[in-house]
Every structure is written in structure tokens, then in C-alpha cells.
Design a protein around this motif. Structure first.
Motif, PDB file in Angstrom:
ATOM      1  N   TYR A 186     -53.055 125.436 -19.822  1.00  0.00           N
ATOM      2  CA  TYR A 186     -54.133 126.262 -19.741  1.00  0.00           C
ATOM      3  C   TYR A 186     -53.742 127.834 -19.555  1.00  0.00           C
ATOM      4  CZ  TYR A 186     -57.159 122.337 -18.676  1.00  0.00           C
ATOM      5  OH  TYR A 186     -58.089 120.883 -19.072  1.00  0.00           O
ATOM      6  N   ARG A 237     -61.291 124.319 -16.963  1.00  0.00           N
ATOM      7  CA  ARG A 237     -61.354 123.252 -16.009  1.00  0.00           C
ATOM      8  C   ARG A 237     -62.640 123.087 -15.474  1.00  0.00           C
ATOM      9  NH1 ARG A 237     -56.688 120.393 -15.173  1.00  0.00           N
ATOM     10  NH2 ARG A 237     -54.520 121.544 -15.161  1.00  0.00           N
ATOM     11  N   GLY A 260     -62.370 120.799 -21.363  1.00  0.00           N
ATOM     12  CA  GLY A 260     -61.550 120.826 -20.319  1.00  0.00           C
ATOM     13  C   GLY A 260     -61.651 119.727 -19.394  1.00  0.00           C
ATOM     14  N   THR A 293     -60.624 117.947 -15.209  1.00  0.00           N
ATOM     15  CA  THR A 293     -60.505 118.398 -13.871  1.00  0.00           C
ATOM     16  C   THR A 293     -59.384 118.523 -13.274  1.00  0.00           C
ATOM     17  OG1 THR A 293     -62.113 118.131 -11.899  1.00  0.00           O
ATOM     18  CG2 THR A 293     -61.101 116.237 -13.144  1.00  0.00           C
ATOM     19  N   TYR A 294     -59.287 119.221 -12.079  1.00  0.00           N
ATOM     20  CA  TYR A 294     -58.097 119.489 -11.156  1.00  0.00           C
ATOM     21  C   TYR A 294     -57.961 117.961 -10.600  1.00  0.00           C
ATOM     22  CZ  TYR A 294     -57.880 124.631 -11.667  1.00  0.00           C
ATOM     23  OH  TYR A 294     -57.615 125.743 -12.089  1.00  0.00           O
ATOM     24  N   TYR A 306     -59.623 117.585 -22.189  1.00  0.00           N
ATOM     25  CA  TYR A 306     -58.712 118.647 -22.408  1.00  0.00           C
ATOM     26  C   TYR A 306     -58.532 118.631 -23.870  1.00  0.00           C
ATOM     27  CZ  TYR A 306     -54.447 121.142 -23.495  1.00  0.00           C
ATOM     28  OH  TYR A 306     -53.348 122.091 -23.901  1.00  0.00           O
TER      29      TYR A 306
END
Length: 399
Positions: A19, A208, A238, A240-241, A269
Motif C-alpha cells: 500500500y 483499504r 483494496g 481490509t485491515y 487487493y
């Protein structure tokens, strides 16, 4: 492998992903390795960034270390984080004594273990801050920025980041240097027609899936545009965390409701986001907070009109009404209005896209960035070596 003729620069980085700050690290490593400095990068786990770092001339090593987030600064999580930090600091000190780097380049402030280890071993440390965000708590801001007190030099990616650090610890101000990010420019620019009449309007959001990136705001803006009669869709590029899976679930539930059903593409991603940017009619960056905003520049370099939040670094990248459009953060109605204005005036949208491209080429080139990084690092090395020589002379005079 580490070159033998020079002491290496040890780079610490908290993520092996690809990222914003991860990709910016590649440009820093390329610059330093290209200038003859051996570069040794330490990561907390394996990931796709590792191979790219080796390709750019660095050696890499994986050593687990904790990463500071706002979530660890609470009574339940803090004790465990402190224990992890103590253990990781001892491990880091041992590595520094083995590698004996000339300098520590801490890429982001979220891994303060390396800053602390540098202070304990007397190794000069430069911290490149990518994530100085304004928060509602002055105490929290001060805690997150406190490791910078141990650094010899602090590089920031925007005036907004500098402001956050200065407000937290004014004494650091004379150590801060502003270096805007450098974004690679491709050989060709997009020349596709915006808003083709036989297709719907294509919006792209890269980042994200997180509340901080305003993904939920983007979906509500899309719903507003649909309500106004536009045939519009959005691609979310994107993932996610870890720990934010609940947020992605909420986005997916919202996307299945009647007004948005079939209009939201979850791409996950994406390695080469430029392909998606070039297929977009409009790129939106609805972040609630954003110290810089690589995606906004990448969209400008792809000759796409950008609608972004009027926050922090995004407000420094975009000249509202000339190189993009700025809207109040979190305001899906204003974002929808901005998109609508661009769609209704394709000629104006094309002028904004061209002005954005010209601005990005001039202000955010990789060459400027790399030159600035190398000169800053070498100035610190020269100062460090000068102090060592002075110390040696003083010792010799006492014999």
C-alpha cells in the motif's frame, strides 16, 4: 547480501504489504542502494514487499516486532503491548549489534521498537513519518508521536503531518524536513474519453476498506447519484485491515440493498491499480483523515479527474476547482454533488484532469523524491561521522 565496504543503513518497516507507505519505501530503498549505500530491511513478517525490496537492491530479514495502533492504547491491550515491546526491543538491540548499521531509517512511526533500540545503542535514527493523523485526543497524539523525541531527524510527507507533530512536541520542529512523496510516472498517459454515452459512469476508489478511508461514505454518495438518475457504479480496490472484517461485512450488506445492488464491485487487493484508474471516469478519495494521499496523485498521473476530502495532505495535493475537487470529509451529499458536476460538464472535467496531471508531474516526481531522501540521509551520516571524529580527537588529546 550486505556489502562489506560500508556499514549498512538499517531500514525498519511495519508491513510487508503493497500500500502507500510500503510502495514509498521501495523508492527510498532504490535511491539509497543506487547511491552506493548497503540497505538492510527488517520486516515483522513475510509478504509480497519482501521480494520487491530484494529486486531494488536491499537485503531483508524477518523479525517479529509489535506495531503501535490506537487500539493498543487502552487498559486491556496496553500491558500485552508493553511486554511485546520490551521483548522485541531486546531482540532489536542484538540485531543492531550484529549488523552495526551506520543509521536506522525507521519508515513510519508505528514501529517505535527500532527507534528505542537505536537510542539504546547510540545509533542515529531518522524516522520517516507517513501517518501523522489529527485525532480528537491531544494526549493520544502526544503518545503516538513521543518516540520522535529520540530521533536525530524526522521526515514528513506533508505540511499537515508536520503540523500534527509540532502541536504534539514543538521541540522537534528544528529536526523536521518536508519531503513530498514521489509517485512513478508511466510512459504513457490515459487518453480515453470520459463519460462514454453508451456506458454507465465508472467511479474507482483505491484503498483499504476501513472507516478512515471513507469507504462507507463512498457507497452513500453512490446511492445519492443513483437517486438523481445517474447510471453509475464503483470499483473498490483494496482489502481490509485484520480486525476490521466487520466493516467489510457492513459494506457488503449495504451493497446488496436495492439502490446499490449490482453497482458495487469488491476487487480485493489489486497489484496494478493503474489499470483500474485508467478505466475510471472519476476517482474519489473520501478519506476522513489522510496525511498525504498517494492515490490522488496516481489518479492525476492517469489523467482522471479526482474528487477528494478537504483534509490534510489531500488539500495540499489538490487545488480545488483546478486540479481536482475537494469536499468536506464524511459528507456523501457534497461528494455526490461534485461527481454530478463533473459528469454534466465533460469539457470541464477533462480540463481538471489535464491540470491535475501537469501538477502531479511537476510536484511529485520520483526523481525529486529520491534526491531529497539521499541528501537527507547523507547529511545525517556526515554529521554522525563528524561527531565520532571529534570524539576521537578529544580522547587522543587526553592521553
Amino acid at each position: 547480501m550486505i556489502k562489506e565496504d560500508k556499514q549498512p543503513i538499517l531500514v525498519s518497516h511495519p508491513s510487508p504489504d503493497l500500500y502507500g507507505s510500503d510502495l514509498q519505501l521501495l523508492e527510498s530503498v532504490t535511491a539509497l542502494a543506487g547511491s552506493g549505500h548497503p540497505v538492510h530491511v527488517v520486516l515483522p513478517r513475510t509478504g509480497p514487499l519482501q521480494k520487491l525490496l530484494v529486486d531494488r537492491g536491499a537485503s531483508t530479514e524477518v523479525i517479529p516486532f509489535p506495531v503501535s495502533r490506537k487500539s493498543v492504547l487502552n487498559p486491556k491491550a496496553l500491558p500485552g503491548y508493553i511486554i511485546e515491546t520490551i521483548v522485541a526491543t531486546a531482540r532489536s538491540v542484538r540485531l543492531l549489534r550484529r549488523v552495526r548499521p551506520e543509521l536506522i531509517y525507521a519508515n513510519t512511526i508505528t514501529a517505535p521498537v527500532w527507534i528505542l533500540a537505536g537510542w539504546l545503542t547510540g545509533t542515529p535514527t531518522l524516522c520517516h513519518v507517513h501517518e501523522a493523523e489529527e485525532t480528537g485526543s491531544r494526549v493520544l497524539q502526544m503518545l503516538l508521536a513521543a518516540p520522535l523525541l529520540l530521533c536525530r531527524k524526522v521526515v514528513v510527507n506533508s505540511l499537515a503531518s508536520r503540523k500534527v507533530i509540532y502541536e504534539s512536541w514543538p521541540r522537534i520542529d528544528d529536526r523536521i524536513k518536508l519531503i513530498y512523496n514521489g509517485i512513478p510516472q508511466h510512459d504513457t498517459t490515459t487518453s480515453g474519453i470520459l463519460f462514454p454515452k453508451d456506458e454507465g459512469i465508472r467511479i474507482v476508489l483505491v484503498g483499504r476498506l476501513s472507516p478512515r478511508k471513507g469507504t462507507d461514505v463512498a457507497l452513500e454518495a453512490l446511492a445519492n447519484l443513483v437517486e438523481q438518475g445517474l447510471d453509475v457504479s464503483i470499483a473498490l480496490c483494496g482489502d481490509t485491515y485484520p480486525g476490521y472484517e466487520w466493516f467489510e461485512d457492513s459494506l457488503r450488506r449495504r451493497a446488496t440493498r436495492d439502490d446499490l445492488n449490482g453497482r458495487v464491485q469488491f476487487c480485493g487487493y489489486i497489484k496494478n491499480v493503474r489499470d483500474y484508474l485508467e478505466k475510471a471516469d472519476i476517482v474519489i478519495v473520501p478519506s476522513i483523515t489522510e496525511p498525504f494521499g498517494n492515490v490522488a496523485v496516481e489518479a492525476q498521473l492517469a489523467s482522471r479527474p479526482v474528487v477528494a476530502s478537504n483534509v490534510q495532505g489531500l488539500a495540499e495535493i489538490i487545488d480545488n476547482g483546478r486540479t481536482g475537487l475537494l469536499c468536506p470529509a464524511g459528507d456523501h451529499v457534497k461528494i455526490a454533488e461534485a461527481v454530478f458536476l463533473l459528469v454534466k460538464d465533460p469539457g470541464w472535467a477533462a480540463k481538471i484532469a489535464q491540470a491535475g496531471y501537469d501538477s502531479a508531474v511537476q510536484r511529485f516526481s520520483v526523481e525529486r523524491y529520491q534526491e531529497s531522501i539521499v541528501s537527507t540521509v547523507e547529511e545525517l551520516i556526515v554529521a554522525r561521522n563528524g561527531l565520532y571524529r571529534l570524539f576521537d580527537r578529544l580522547k587522543g588529546g587526553r592521553r
